[in-house]
Design a protein around this motif. Sequence first.
Motif, PDB file in Angstrom:
ATOM      1  N   GLY A 165       0.710  -1.010  -0.600  1.00 33.83           N
ATOM      2  CA  GLY A 165       0.108  -0.285   0.412  1.00 33.83           C
ATOM      3  C   GLY A 165       0.764   1.069  -0.311  1.00 33.83           C
ATOM      4  N   ALA A 166       1.813   1.106   0.536  1.00 35.62           N
ATOM      5  CA  ALA A 166       2.657   2.568   0.740  1.00 35.62           C
ATOM      6  C   ALA A 166       3.308   3.032  -1.012  1.00 35.62           C
ATOM      7  N   VAL A 167       3.832   1.318  -1.118  1.00 38.79           N
ATOM      8  CA  VAL A 167       4.545   2.423  -2.270  1.00 38.79           C
ATOM      9  C   VAL A 167       3.389   2.199  -3.652  1.00 38.79           C
ATOM     10  N   CYS A 168       2.259   1.642  -3.620  1.00 36.57           N
ATOM     11  CA  CYS A 168       1.312   1.860  -4.309  1.00 36.57           C
ATOM     12  C   CYS A 168       0.982   3.852  -4.413  1.00 36.57           C
ATOM     13  N   ASN A 169       1.099   4.020  -2.921  1.00 35.37           N
ATOM     14  CA  ASN A 169       1.068   5.309  -2.402  1.00 35.37           C
ATOM     15  C   ASN A 169       1.811   5.992  -2.610  1.00 35.37           C
ATOM     16  N   LEU A 170       3.004   6.445  -2.698  1.00 38.74           N
ATOM     17  CA  LEU A 170       4.443   7.648  -2.552  1.00 38.74           C
ATOM     18  C   LEU A 170       4.367   6.939  -4.074  1.00 38.74           C
ATOM     19  N   ALA A 171       4.473   5.410  -4.753  1.00 38.04           N
ATOM     20  CA  ALA A 171       4.599   5.980  -7.051  1.00 38.04           C
ATOM     21  C   ALA A 171       3.735   6.703  -7.024  1.00 38.04           C
ATOM     22  N   ALA A 172       2.079   6.882  -6.542  1.00 41.13           N
ATOM     23  CA  ALA A 172       1.333   7.320  -7.537  1.00 41.13           C
ATOM     24  C   ALA A 172       1.532   9.354  -7.089  1.00 41.13           C
ATOM     25  N   ASN A 173       1.767   9.019  -5.462  1.00 41.32           N
ATOM     26  CA  ASN A 173       1.600  11.159  -5.684  1.00 41.32           C
ATOM     27  C   ASN A 173       3.204  11.468  -6.230  1.00 41.32           C
ATOM     28  N   LEU A 174       4.042  10.636  -6.181  1.00 38.82           N
ATOM     29  CA  LEU A 174       5.341  10.523  -6.334  1.00 38.82           C
ATOM     30  C   LEU A 174       4.872  12.049  -8.426  1.00 38.82           C
ATOM     31  N   LEU A 175       4.340  11.425  -8.995  1.00 36.42           N
ATOM     32  CA  LEU A 175       4.076  11.555 -10.157  1.00 36.42           C
ATOM     33  C   LEU A 175       3.053  12.190 -10.164  1.00 36.42           C
ATOM     34  N   SER A 176       1.538  12.167  -9.394  1.00 39.22           N
ATOM     35  CA  SER A 176       0.920  12.789  -9.363  1.00 39.22           C
ATOM     36  C   SER A 176       0.680  15.016  -8.899  1.00 39.22           C
ATOM     37  N   ILE A 177       1.710  14.903  -7.638  1.00 42.06           N
ATOM     38  CA  ILE A 177       1.337  16.666  -7.216  1.00 42.06           C
ATOM     39  C   ILE A 177       2.679  16.846  -8.135  1.00 42.06           C
ATOM     40  N   PRO A 178       4.450  16.467  -8.415  1.00 45.82           N
ATOM     41  CA  PRO A 178       5.182  17.387  -9.460  1.00 45.82           C
ATOM     42  C   PRO A 178       4.487  17.706 -10.841  1.00 45.82           C
ATOM     43  N   ALA A 179       3.579  17.300 -11.116  1.00 43.57           N
ATOM     44  CA  ALA A 179       3.400  17.161 -12.357  1.00 43.57           C
ATOM     45  C   ALA A 179       2.237  18.198 -12.243  1.00 43.57           C
ATOM     46  N   ALA A 180       1.610  18.257 -11.011  1.00 41.34           N
ATOM     47  CA  ALA A 180       0.129  18.953 -10.725  1.00 41.34           C
ATOM     48  C   ALA A 180       1.035  20.658 -10.828  1.00 41.34           C
ATOM     49  N   THR A 181       2.168  20.202 -10.285  1.00 44.07           N
ATOM     50  CA  THR A 181       3.076  21.799  -9.734  1.00 44.07           C
ATOM     51  C   THR A 181       3.669  22.335 -10.418  1.00 44.07           C
ATOM     52  N   LEU A 182       4.956  21.699 -10.884  1.00 44.08           N
ATOM     53  CA  LEU A 182       5.994  21.594 -11.905  1.00 44.08           C
ATOM     54  C   LEU A 182       5.587  21.545 -13.044  1.00 44.08           C
ATOM     55  N   LEU A 183       4.587  20.998 -13.513  1.00 43.46           N
ATOM     56  CA  LEU A 183       4.864  21.188 -15.198  1.00 43.46           C
ATOM     57  C   LEU A 183       3.310  21.361 -15.598  1.00 43.46           C
ATOM     58  N   LEU A 184       2.125  21.619 -14.964  1.00 42.15           N
ATOM     59  CA  LEU A 184       0.619  22.258 -15.208  1.00 42.15           C
ATOM     60  C   LEU A 184       0.602  23.276 -14.814  1.00 42.15           C
ATOM     61  N   GLY A 185       1.443  23.575 -13.358  1.00 41.31           N
ATOM     62  CA  GLY A 185       0.925  25.187 -12.691  1.00 41.31           C
ATOM     63  C   GLY A 185      -0.193  25.054 -12.074  1.00 41.31           C
ATOM     64  N   ARG A 186      -0.851  24.190 -11.660  1.00 44.36           N
ATOM     65  CA  ARG A 186      -1.542  23.556 -10.851  1.00 44.36           C
ATOM     66  C   ARG A 186      -1.453  23.133  -9.271  1.00 44.36           C
ATOM     67  N   PRO A 187      -0.967  23.744  -8.754  1.00 48.76           N
ATOM     68  CA  PRO A 187      -0.646  22.740  -7.844  1.00 48.76           C
ATOM     69  C   PRO A 187      -1.366  22.580  -6.855  1.00 48.76           C
ATOM     70  N   GLU A 188      -3.063  22.812  -6.306  1.00 49.20           N
ATOM     71  CA  GLU A 188      -4.030  22.101  -6.160  1.00 49.20           C
ATOM     72  C   GLU A 188      -4.862  20.695  -6.695  1.00 49.20           C
ATOM     73  N   TRP A 189      -4.569  20.980  -7.847  1.00 46.87           N
ATOM     74  CA  TRP A 189      -4.376  19.740  -8.649  1.00 46.87           C
ATOM     75  C   TRP A 189      -3.528  18.909  -7.999  1.00 46.87           C
ATOM     76  N   GLY A 190      -2.475  18.688  -7.266  1.00 46.52           N
ATOM     77  CA  GLY A 190      -2.194  18.144  -6.987  1.00 46.52           C
ATOM     78  C   GLY A 190      -2.819  17.469  -5.062  1.00 46.52           C
ATOM     79  N   LEU A 191      -3.241  18.506  -4.957  1.00 46.84           N
ATOM     80  CA  LEU A 191      -3.858  18.611  -3.324  1.00 46.84           C
ATOM     81  C   LEU A 191      -4.858  17.305  -4.252  1.00 46.84           C
ATOM     82  N   TYR A 192      -6.091  17.926  -5.489  1.00 44.31           N
ATOM     83  CA  TYR A 192      -7.030  16.826  -5.415  1.00 44.31           C
ATOM     84  C   TYR A 192      -6.350  15.141  -5.760  1.00 44.31           C
ATOM     85  N   ALA A 193      -5.530  15.675  -5.947  1.00 40.78           N
ATOM     86  CA  ALA A 193      -5.135  13.723  -6.867  1.00 40.78           C
ATOM     87  C   ALA A 193      -4.675  13.015  -5.576  1.00 40.78           C
ATOM     88  N   ALA A 194      -4.046  14.047  -4.621  1.00 40.64           N
ATOM     89  CA  ALA A 194      -3.352  13.018  -3.553  1.00 40.64           C
ATOM     90  C   ALA A 194      -4.527  12.812  -2.383  1.00 40.64           C
TER      91      ALA A 194
END
Length: 538
Positions: free
Chosen positions: A415-444
């Motif tokens: 469970g922890a590996v799945c959670n970490l992998a998904a969050n490490l993909l979604s949160i940086p992508a939302a903040t650094l690539l899309l410029g929408r950090p709040e989307w990272g919160l929704y994804a988390a």
Amino acid sequence: MRISLIVAILIGVLVAAAVGALLWRRFYRDEPGNAARRIFKNSAVTFGLRLLVRGLDTVVLFVLVGSLAPAEVGTYSLAALLVAQYLGTFSEFGLGVLLTREVARDPDAAPRLFGATLSLRLLLVIAGAVPVALLVIGAYAVIGSLGLGEPLSAGGQQAIWVLILTLIPSAYSGAVTALYNAAERMEVPALIEVITAAISFLARISVLLLGWGVLGLAWSAVGVSSLTAGIFFLLQTRTFFRPSLAWDRTAITALVPHAFPLMLNNLLSVVFFRFDMFIVRGFGGMQADILVQQYALPYQLLNIALVLPPAVTFAVFPLLARRAAGERAAMADAQRRTLHLLMLIAFPLAMGMCVLSSDLVWIFARRNFAAYIPSVTVLAILAWFLPLSFANGLLQYVLIAVNRQAAITRAFLIGAVCNLAANLLSIPAATLLLGRPEWGLYAAAAITILSEFVLYMVFRPLLVSEGLAPGIAGLSWRPLLAALAMGAAMLALRWPLGSPLGSIAAILVAPPTYILALWLLGGVGDEERVLVKKILGK
């Protein structure tokens, strides 16, 4: 907030606790052969008292979020998460549950096991907390130097070091609490929690009104945890035995192999439940501390609901541990009944918090509401992790009762590996690539729900192999449909009438709608009525 109102709240809580204790002593009579009534006593009293504690914490949160800037609150939220959840979990090392289980089976071994487990806890506080704190502070400094985020502020670092001091008295308090849990007297530590929470409430509110900020909050935590340890010392001396530290190499060597999986389970549970906040902080850029608090507030609100599962689970755990030896059918029945109760409560809670997410965030943020807009959506999503979280919290301890700690470790690791992998993909992508950090919160928030599902799917075959299939689908469909009917009724009033009139109407219509829908679906049958009669002693 006026001083008179604060004093009135504090006096009200203390009076309520005192009246409740007097009524309990006057009317409650234990029946040794009535397991249902004993479990209800242990869970209901613990839940009621801890609900009072959480009520005081909620008032502090109300003052904190409404008076301080989100970034400043986020700094303290991260420090408290690191120390209380991660360092606290490591230093506790699963020894509380282990001590409860072993003393429940062999009460005569309590003094020896208490001394050994307390010695090990204190060693872990000294040897583990400081290096981990240095590692976290250094990691954020590196991230800041790379331009991906901000290093921890001086105030945030100081809060971490001060809060670490709370781990020493908390280690002792936790060990004594385990003795009471083993004796199935959960109401005693719960009552102590109310008393010290009242003192903590007064201290924290005073700190905030005096303008001492988050560092003052940290020091108040040190003082209150020390006071709590002192109270537990007096109680332990009168009720059990005088405490002692005993570096019993044989006992500790025997305990560690059993305790380590429990600690690792709890630590991995915290990783997949709350590590996303550290990722949010690491990739939040100039808004790092604000994003932390926007994500932390929904969790802080959900903590009110999360009082229930531990109260129920710890109340039934001694019974499960005793029946695990040879009464598997009875153990399976206790698991099913407890899981059914948790589902009956979890689904309406999730629906209510989802529908009223905007109102809940506004109540706490008030003048800072504009800064907490993303928290509304986060709370609406995150509320739906409650049913699976309630279930997994119980099922974990069912597996502990049958000595399957190592298997639980594998489940939490997945469970922890799945959670970490998904969050490490979604949160940086939302903040650094899309410029929408709040989307990272929704994804988390969504990933938290998926992580609970993954954990359940790993738990299930383990339970089936032990003859303890949870059957969660059969126990959940009626509460889910009843909650959906409740949500429809709430939205029918909330949307057209608006806030606050629509919100009040939605709250009033929710309980009768849920109960009626549950009754029509057959969710309240003969078995439930028989159980209630047993609890009432009829």
